[in-house]
Design a protein around this motif. Structure first.
Motif, PDB file in Angstrom:
ATOM      1  N   PRO A  51       0.877  -1.239   0.012  1.00 62.91           N
ATOM      2  CA  PRO A  51       0.127  -0.076  -0.099  1.00 62.91           C
ATOM      3  C   PRO A  51       0.947   1.023   0.040  1.00 62.91           C
ATOM      4  N   ALA A  52       2.206   1.202   0.924  1.00 64.92           N
ATOM      5  CA  ALA A  52       2.749   2.386   0.740  1.00 64.92           C
ATOM      6  C   ALA A  52       3.759   2.248  -0.450  1.00 64.92           C
ATOM      7  N   LYS A  53       4.322   3.397  -0.659  1.00 62.33           N
ATOM      8  CA  LYS A  53       5.303   3.398  -1.821  1.00 62.33           C
ATOM      9  C   LYS A  53       6.716   2.879  -1.276  1.00 62.33           C
ATOM     10  N   PRO A  54       7.244   1.792  -1.989  1.00 60.41           N
ATOM     11  CA  PRO A  54       8.586   1.313  -1.488  1.00 60.41           C
ATOM     12  C   PRO A  54       9.725   2.302  -1.952  1.00 60.41           C
ATOM     13  N   THR A  55       9.428   3.187  -2.742  1.00 62.35           N
ATOM     14  CA  THR A  55      10.573   4.066  -2.824  1.00 62.35           C
ATOM     15  C   THR A  55      10.974   5.120  -1.675  1.00 62.35           C
ATOM     16  N   ALA A  56      10.083   5.032  -0.690  1.00 58.34           N
ATOM     17  CA  ALA A  56      10.164   5.562   0.754  1.00 58.34           C
ATOM     18  C   ALA A  56      11.620   4.994   1.294  1.00 58.34           C
ATOM     19  N   ALA A  57      12.085   3.877   0.904  1.00 58.76           N
ATOM     20  CA  ALA A  57      13.290   3.621   1.513  1.00 58.76           C
ATOM     21  C   ALA A  57      14.394   4.299   1.256  1.00 58.76           C
ATOM     22  N   ARG A  91       6.003  -2.698 -11.924  1.00 56.36           N
ATOM     23  CA  ARG A  91       5.547  -1.069 -12.049  1.00 56.36           C
ATOM     24  C   ARG A  91       6.199  -0.458 -10.846  1.00 56.36           C
ATOM     25  N   ASP A  92       6.549  -0.731  -9.788  1.00 54.95           N
ATOM     26  CA  ASP A  92       7.117   0.062  -8.795  1.00 54.95           C
ATOM     27  C   ASP A  92       8.899   0.189  -9.082  1.00 54.95           C
ATOM     28  N   LEU A  93       9.387  -0.866  -9.997  1.00 51.69           N
ATOM     29  CA  LEU A  93      10.707  -0.741 -10.440  1.00 51.69           C
ATOM     30  C   LEU A  93      10.923   0.474 -11.465  1.00 51.69           C
ATOM     31  N   ALA A  94       9.996   0.556 -12.348  1.00 52.44           N
ATOM     32  CA  ALA A  94       9.701   1.680 -13.217  1.00 52.44           C
ATOM     33  C   ALA A  94       9.560   3.056 -12.526  1.00 52.44           C
ATOM     34  N   CYS A  95       8.863   3.247 -11.421  1.00 53.73           N
ATOM     35  CA  CYS A  95       8.650   4.438 -10.434  1.00 53.73           C
ATOM     36  C   CYS A  95      10.058   4.618  -9.971  1.00 53.73           C
ATOM     37  N   LEU A  96      11.040   3.573  -9.442  1.00 52.52           N
ATOM     38  CA  LEU A  96      12.318   3.769  -9.160  1.00 52.52           C
ATOM     39  C   LEU A  96      13.183   4.116 -10.087  1.00 52.52           C
ATOM     40  N   ARG A 303      -2.163   3.568  -6.798  1.00 53.68           N
ATOM     41  CA  ARG A 303      -2.098   3.768  -5.213  1.00 53.68           C
ATOM     42  C   ARG A 303      -2.819   4.850  -4.800  1.00 53.68           C
ATOM     43  N   CYS A 304      -2.878   5.927  -5.722  1.00 54.50           N
ATOM     44  CA  CYS A 304      -3.367   7.319  -5.470  1.00 54.50           C
ATOM     45  C   CYS A 304      -5.108   6.916  -5.494  1.00 54.50           C
ATOM     46  N   ASP A 305      -5.504   6.019  -6.660  1.00 58.32           N
ATOM     47  CA  ASP A 305      -6.874   5.553  -6.858  1.00 58.32           C
ATOM     48  C   ASP A 305      -7.345   4.986  -5.472  1.00 58.32           C
TER      49      ASP A 305
END
Length: 328
Positions: A51-57, A91-96, A303-305
């Motif tokens: 649920p929370a963004k993993p990029t916060a690491a 998708r998270d990896l693309a964000c990172l 996540r935003c939706d």
């Protein structure tokens, strides 16, 4: 190629704590999942994106910049052990990948790369999504990847650092399972991706009137959940904290949905209405970033939706925008 049974996963990551600061998905008492440390709770790799963004690491909600005191001035040092962060979907990896570019562009952000430099990133894919749904294979953008084939975790290395971490695993797989999974989980553009791309085209063609953004903005309660959940939101403010004769300067996530986001010292606010701020939130991802970076900075994580209490996450806004202006 190696593999691990599901029962071996906790011990495998616990064994890496001697050399790395390990963060991985754990199950909380209320049944939700978050990034934690081995031993904080039950390891929870199943369930899809956190649920929370993993990029916060690497870009935390609050991060120290310096501490000033009578005896001197100190800046945080690099972590004693490099981070090893588990749980990124494709998708998270693309964000990172995107925020790595963002923080490296122009003036390289030392605070971000203090955490990011030397860190290892572990993707999660295969039949481990919600209810056993499939998650697309990463096939890169991470150091190694855990692919659930319904019976075991295939361990696929993508970098030399990833190979070094998993080289001690004795088991190997050579039965063509990975190739079969890759074909089964070939990435197709889903309806949300199509909506995001079409909405981007309409915004960049100036087909969306200001009255639309005012209507959407009227539904916003400025909870900031969209920004706090988005892995590619990078805005931050700076806050000084005074205590015990010391001043600690921190940077903290900011939100373009807040009234004070761009308010100037004179009192003038170029984003003085919720409609303008809402327009900025969507326009930034779908128009400004494609112009600057060559790609839309919404990578369809959803996540935003999921967190928006009034139904104006980026998928919902894109669909409404297309319905109203797509045929003009």
């Amino acid at each position: 190629m190696k593999y691990l049974s599901n029962e071996q996963i906790p011990d495998f990551f616990s064994s890496l704590q001697a050399t790395h600061e390990v963060r991985l998905p754990i199950m909380l008492p209320d049944g939700t999942r978050c990034l934690g440390h081995p031993g904080d709770g039950t390891v929870a790799l199943f369930g899809g994106a956190l649920p929370a963004k993993p990029t916060a690491a690497f870009f935390p909600h609050e991060g120290p910049v310096f501490v000033a005191a009578s005896e001197g001035f100190t800046e945080p040092s690099a972590p004693e052990k490099p981070l090893l962060v588990v749980g990124f979907t494709s998708r998270d990896l693309a964000c990172l990948r995107f925020i790595d570019r963002f923080f490296a562009e122009g003036w390289r952000d030392d605070i971000y790369f203090r955490n990011r430099q030397g860190a290892l990133v572990v993707g999660v894919s295969g039949y481990c999504g919600p209810g056993g749904a499939s998650l697309a294979l990463a096939d890169g953008d991470c150091d190694f990847e855990l692919v659930w084939d319904r019976t075991r975790w295939l361990v696929v290395s993508h970098t030399g650092a990833g190979s070094a971490i998993v080289e001690g695993l004795a088991e190997t797989v050579s039965d063509g399972t990975l190739e079969r999974l890759r074909k089964e989980m070939a990435v197709y553009e889903d309806e949300n991706e199509k909506a995001i791309r079409r909405a981007s085209e309409l915004i960049r063609a100036d087909r969306v009137p200001d009255t639309f953004w005012s209507e959407i903005g009227d539904r916003c309660i400025a909870c900031t959940g969209c920004n706090l959940a988005c892995p590619t939101c990078t805005c931050f403010g700076v806050q000084d904290w005074r205590y015990a004769g010391r001043v600690k300067r921190s940077r903290m996530w900011d939100s373009c949905q807040l009234d004070g986001f761009m308010r100037e010292a004179s009192g003038h606010n170029p984003l003085g209405t919720e409609g303008l701020r809402t327009r900025r939130r969507i326009h930034h991802k779908l128009a400004a970033d494609p112009d600057r970076w060559g790609e839309i900075s919404c990578f369809v994580c959803g996540r935003c939706d999921a967190v928006c209490p009034t139904g104006i996450g980026i998928f919902a806004v894109a669909r409404e925008l297309i319905e109203r202006f797509g045929n003009i």
